[in-house]
Write a protein that holds these residues in place. Structure first.
Motif, PDB file in Angstrom:
ATOM      1  N   VAL A   1       0.694  -1.304   0.091  1.00  0.00           N
ATOM      2  CA  VAL A   1       0.049   0.111   0.001  1.00  0.00           C
ATOM      3  C   VAL A   1       0.827   1.255   0.102  1.00  0.00           C
ATOM      4  O   VAL A   1       0.494   2.288  -0.532  1.00  0.00           O
TER       5      VAL A   1
ATOM      6  N   ASN B   1      -4.756  -2.551   9.410  1.00  0.00           N
ATOM      7  CA  ASN B   1      -5.776  -3.373   9.952  1.00  0.00           C
ATOM      8  C   ASN B   1      -5.051  -4.210  11.192  1.00  0.00           C
ATOM      9  O   ASN B   1      -3.777  -3.976  11.262  1.00  0.00           O
TER      10      ASN B   1
ATOM     11  N   LEU C   1      -4.986   2.101  -2.697  1.00  0.00           N
ATOM     12  CA  LEU C   1      -5.984   1.360  -2.406  1.00  0.00           C
ATOM     13  C   LEU C   1      -6.099   0.049  -3.084  1.00  0.00           C
ATOM     14  O   LEU C   1      -6.730  -0.762  -2.327  1.00  0.00           O
TER      15      LEU C   1
ATOM     16  N   THR D   1      -5.510   2.165   5.322  1.00  0.00           N
ATOM     17  CA  THR D   1      -5.908   0.916   5.372  1.00  0.00           C
ATOM     18  C   THR D   1      -5.590  -0.072   6.303  1.00  0.00           C
ATOM     19  O   THR D   1      -5.849  -1.213   6.232  1.00  0.00           O
TER      20      THR D   1
END
Lengths: 642, 233
Positions: free
Chosen positions: A396, A433, A608, A431
């Motif tokens: 990313v 996590n 993305l 993004t």
């Protein structure tokens, strides 16, 4: 007592104080050497034979400011002009700050020890956002009105330069003009214009207008007007006078071998942060990491030739007497002639008994070999900057460092005798996590485990030591992440806790040390990085309420800052946590750093979808910097333009 | 070959502390291109010793350092290049080649002499001349010495070798050996308190005049300047 043989009266030396500060003050402050000037290679000129007096400022304490290469470059270049005398000033430390306010002593330049307010120009370099209150301190102590609109022809022209000018809006009201881009190109033209306007008997308003219209890279904030939509976003940003450019292109040097370089840098007496000769080997970076502003605004990569660098190294070591030399660039491993340069330096430094300090090089057989020759393996540590814990997130952010590369590098290093590893990560990347965060712990653990697998007990120099550090991600202008929401303080701290828990659940957790910062400063930095002109009153308010040296943890007053935001009715979340629309007018859109907005959008979309973009040498991504017609863009490369 | 260099320190350089002066000379010697000897290891440093640290704010006309060199182009050439490498406020006064068996500058120090003058040149110590004999007639002059571990009272009277006022300037010579070093400000402070005057320390400038070694014996000291040993080269 007998005859006075030992104390026979002699001619006593000069002990009169010719400095701006009295003996009493100098003896009462910490490190008086910060304020006396007189350093080796400092430039003294006859002020009566000078047309322009320029004071160059780094708005932080002397030891930090004196470590900055950019000031040394401009100081040297300006002083090569016969009609210009460039001097230096740094932020007085808090002890002297208090005394100067109490006794109303005006801030002075180090060389002449004369008040800054009597200069023609005050140039302030803006290297990081957390120095913004120190800008106000320097103006205030100098006796220069804090707001540009309150200044008269008697005040110096206040110029801002450096990386933070790529979004100057939060500090726009404090500056008369900003110089956007590399300093080597347009200053002479600016000085000539200043002298011309003076000859014509005109004042600062005429100078500023003409500078904006005629000189490249010059942004005069008072000549632009912003309007806002109801939702707070920018409706328009337009020049208010004819001839003032709507878009300002950065200044850039295309031939780095033919610009002045400070071959006689000023040598401080006290120990400063960067107490060595610094050799800038290239500008820019081919890598295109999507979080990195420097990787975009200094495009395209331009190298200095090996011969030029050899000459600089020798001259600078001779003129300073420094006992250490270091390389400066964003990614030294990408410099084409690195091995020849390092061979030359090792040879020269051995002869001259000079130490070489190597910047973070990519860990491979070459760099490990070099490092083992120039430093003590047992005492030094290896540094990796994976920036993200998982391969997914590294894709990313376009950080092309794989786990395999890291583990191979670590294996080589462990076999070479190293046992200490530093790892740098960011928390809060777009993004991200939980799995990505656990990846930080798992990667740290794998490296520790590798050490024990690889080396039989009797070959281990000691237990392995892993230090994992995280910083909080702050989206910056002119990066593909400029539209991304930033985390709140609470989210950041939760992520740090999560990292900590993940590390303590690892098998080798006792061998892994985890460091993280407070999140308060990151939140502020986020606002200053992507703020607009409406943020300026908050900075002014915080300064008036006593905030100063915000980059210094022990002096940072978060509660006062929060009060200032409330009192000025400025909403932090509007600037930090909001997802910006791709069509929104961003506060810095009027600047052109050479990289097209369409390229940044493409990169944001690729991020993305976790799509990696090859570096400039592998395959041109068509960022727009090719228009400058030089550097890496004109090198022959393997791929073709996208 | 060991070389002893004598220098003066004054002007703005008064505010550079001892450790920074040492760092300054390491660089100055490199700039001067002197063929100095280095220690080995990963961070080699010059073999260099300083005589006696000088307090921040003081001037000196008699500072010394010893260096070890491999070769030279003559004393005058060495002095010329070193002088060129020094800023205003550091004057290189002379250089001497030391005999093989010679204690280093630091170990040699036995005494130091000082002048203490009013910064305001219209003021003078002359009115205090009448207190001199009484001050020196004291058997004990006690000062409190604070170390990291303890505080103790020390009698500095035996360590005051000379003490007087000349042309309005207070001049004295005191023990500066590693065992019995007496800080000049202690001496001044005791004298001022003996006189009973409220002169402020900040109104005075202390100048070290010379650093001395003992060429005699412990019982019969014979003080000579640190550059009395060795010869021109």
């Amino acid at each position: 007592m007998g005859s006075m043989k030992g104390t026979r009266r002699m001619q006593l030396p000069d002990f009169e104080n010719h400095l701006a500060l009295s003996d009493e003050i100098l003896m009462s402050v910490e490190k008086p050497a910060r304020y006396i000037g007189n350093e080796v290679n400092a430039v003294i000129k006859d002020k009566n034979r000078i047309a322009i007096r320029f004071c160059m400022c780094f708005p932080d304490v002397y030891e930090i400011g004196m470590s900055h290469l950019g000031i040394q470059v401009l100081y040297d270049m300006f002083n090569r002009y016969e009609d210009v005398w460039c001097e230096r000033v740094y932020s007085p430390w808090v002890d002297l700050d208090r005394i100067m306010r109490e006794q109303k002593i005006p801030l002075f330049a180090l060389e002449s020890q004369e008040p800054v307010r009597d200069f023609d120009f005050l140039g302030i370099t803006l290297q990081y956002e957390m120095c913004y209150t120190n800008i106000l301190q320097v103006l205030d102590l100098s006796g220069i009105p804090l707001l540009a609109k309150d200044r008269t022809d008697r005040d110096p022209i206040v110029i801002g330069g450096g990386p933070c000018t790529y979004n100057p809006e939060p500090i726009a009201p404090f500056f008369d003009l900003f110089y956007i881009g590399e300093g080597e190109t347009a200053y002479r033209q600016l000085f000539d214009l200043y002298l011309e306007v003076q000859r014509e008997g005109k004042g600062r308003q005429d100078f500023l207008l003409r500078a904006a219209c005629e000189v490249g890279g010059i942004y005069v904030p008072s000549l632009y007007e912003t309007t806002y939509k109801e939702d707070g976003t920018i409706a328009s940003f337009t020049p208010v006078a004819e001839g003032v450019p709507a878009k300002i292109l950065k200044e850039i040097v295309m031939d780095l071998d033919n610009v002045p370089y400070p071959e006689k840098p000023v040598v401080p007496y006290i120990k400063v942060t960067q107490d060595r000769v610094v050799l800038e080997i290239q500008r820019g970076c081919i890598r295109g990491c999507r979080f990195c502003q420097a990787g975009q605004i200094y495009r395209p990569v331009r190298e200095k030739s090996l011969e030029t660098l050899k000459g600089y190294a020798l001259h600078m070591l001779e003129s300073t007497g420094q006992e250490e030399i270091s390389l400066n660039s964003l990614s030294s491993s990408d410099y084409s002639h690195l091995s020849e340069l390092v061979d030359f330096l090792m040879e020269t430094c051995r002869e001259k008994n000079v130490n070489i300090s190597l910047p973070s090089l990519r860990i491979d057989a070459f760099s490990l070999d070099v490092m083992s020759k120039v430093q003590d393996v047992k005492k030094s540590s290896l540094t990796f900057a994976p920036e993200a814990g998982s391969q997914r997130l590294r894709d990313v952010i376009n950080k092309g460092l794989t786990e395999e590369v890291i583990l191979n590098g670590a294996a080589l290093a462990f076999q070479g005798g190293w046992s200490r590893v530093k790892l740098y990560f960011m928390l809060g990347l777009p993004t991200e996590n939980e799995e990505d965060i656990r990846g930080i712990a798992e990667l740290s653990n794998k490296i520790a485990a590798l050490y024990y697998e690889l080396l039989p007990k009797e070959q281990r120099p000691g237990p392995v030591q892993i230090v994992a550090s995280t910083s909080f991600f702050i989206p910056k202008p002119f990066t593909p992440f400029q539209w991304a929401p930033m985390c709140t303080k609470e989210e950041f701290l939760e992520k740090a806790q999560m990292t900590k828990r993940a590390i303590s659940s690892q098998l080798n957790q006792k061998r892994i040390k985890y460091n993280w910062h407070e999140a308060d400063v990151s939140v502020l930095e986020g606002v200053f990085a992507r703020g607009d002109r409406r943020v300026a009153p908050v900075i002014l308010k915080a300064y008036e309420k006593g905030c100063l040296y915000d980059a210094w943890g022990e002096l940072f007053k978060n509660d006062v800052w929060m009060e200032a935001f409330t009192e000025c009715n400025v909403d932090i979340d509007f600037y930090n946590t909001r997802q910006r629309g791709l069509d929104e007018i961003l506060p810095w859109d009027f600047l052109d750093c050479g990289v097209d907005k369409s390229f940044l959008k493409r990169e944001w979309e690729r991020a993305l979808t976790q799509t990696v973009s090859p570096n400039c040498r592998m395959l041109c991504q068509g960022c727009g910097a090719m228009r400058f017609g030089g550097g890496v863009c004109m090198e022959e490369r393997k791929g073709v333009q996208a | 070959m060991k070389i002893r260099i004598k220098f003066a320190k004054y002007g703005a350089m008064r505010f550079i502390g001892h450790l920074d002066v040492m760092r300054f000379f390491q660089k100055a010697i490199r700039r001067a291109g002197i063929d100095v000897a280095y220690s080995g290891g990963f961070s080699p440093h010059q073999i260099m010793t300083f005589a006696a640290p000088l307090g921040v704010g003081m001037c000196s006309m008699g500072e010394y350092m010893d260096i070890e060199i491999h070769s030279h182009q003559g004393m005058e050439a060495l002095l010329f290049s070193l002088r060129k490498a020094c800023p205003p406020g550091i004057d290189i006064l002379n250089a001497r080649a030391l005999p093989e068996k010679c204690g280093n500058a630091m170990a040699s120090v036995a005494a130091a002499s000082y002048a203490v003058a009013f910064k305001d040149k219209t003021r003078s110590f002359t009115p205090y001349e009448r207190f001199l004999s009484g001050f020196l007639a004291q058997e004990e002059i006690l000062v409190t010495k604070e170390t990291k571990r303890s505080t103790m009272e020390v009698n500095i009277r035996p360590g005051i070798y000379e003490f007087g006022i000349e042309d309005g300037v207070l001049c004295f010579m005191v023990d500066a050996s590693s065992g019995g070093n007496i800080r000049p400000d202690f001496v001044v402070e005791r004298f001022l308190s003996f006189v009973g005057t409220d002169v402020l320390k900040i109104d005075l400038q202390t100048i070290r005049l010379e650093t001395w070694m003992n060429a005699g014996s412990t019982e019969e000291p014979q003080f000579v300047p640190l550059d009395a040993i060795g010869e021109e080269f």
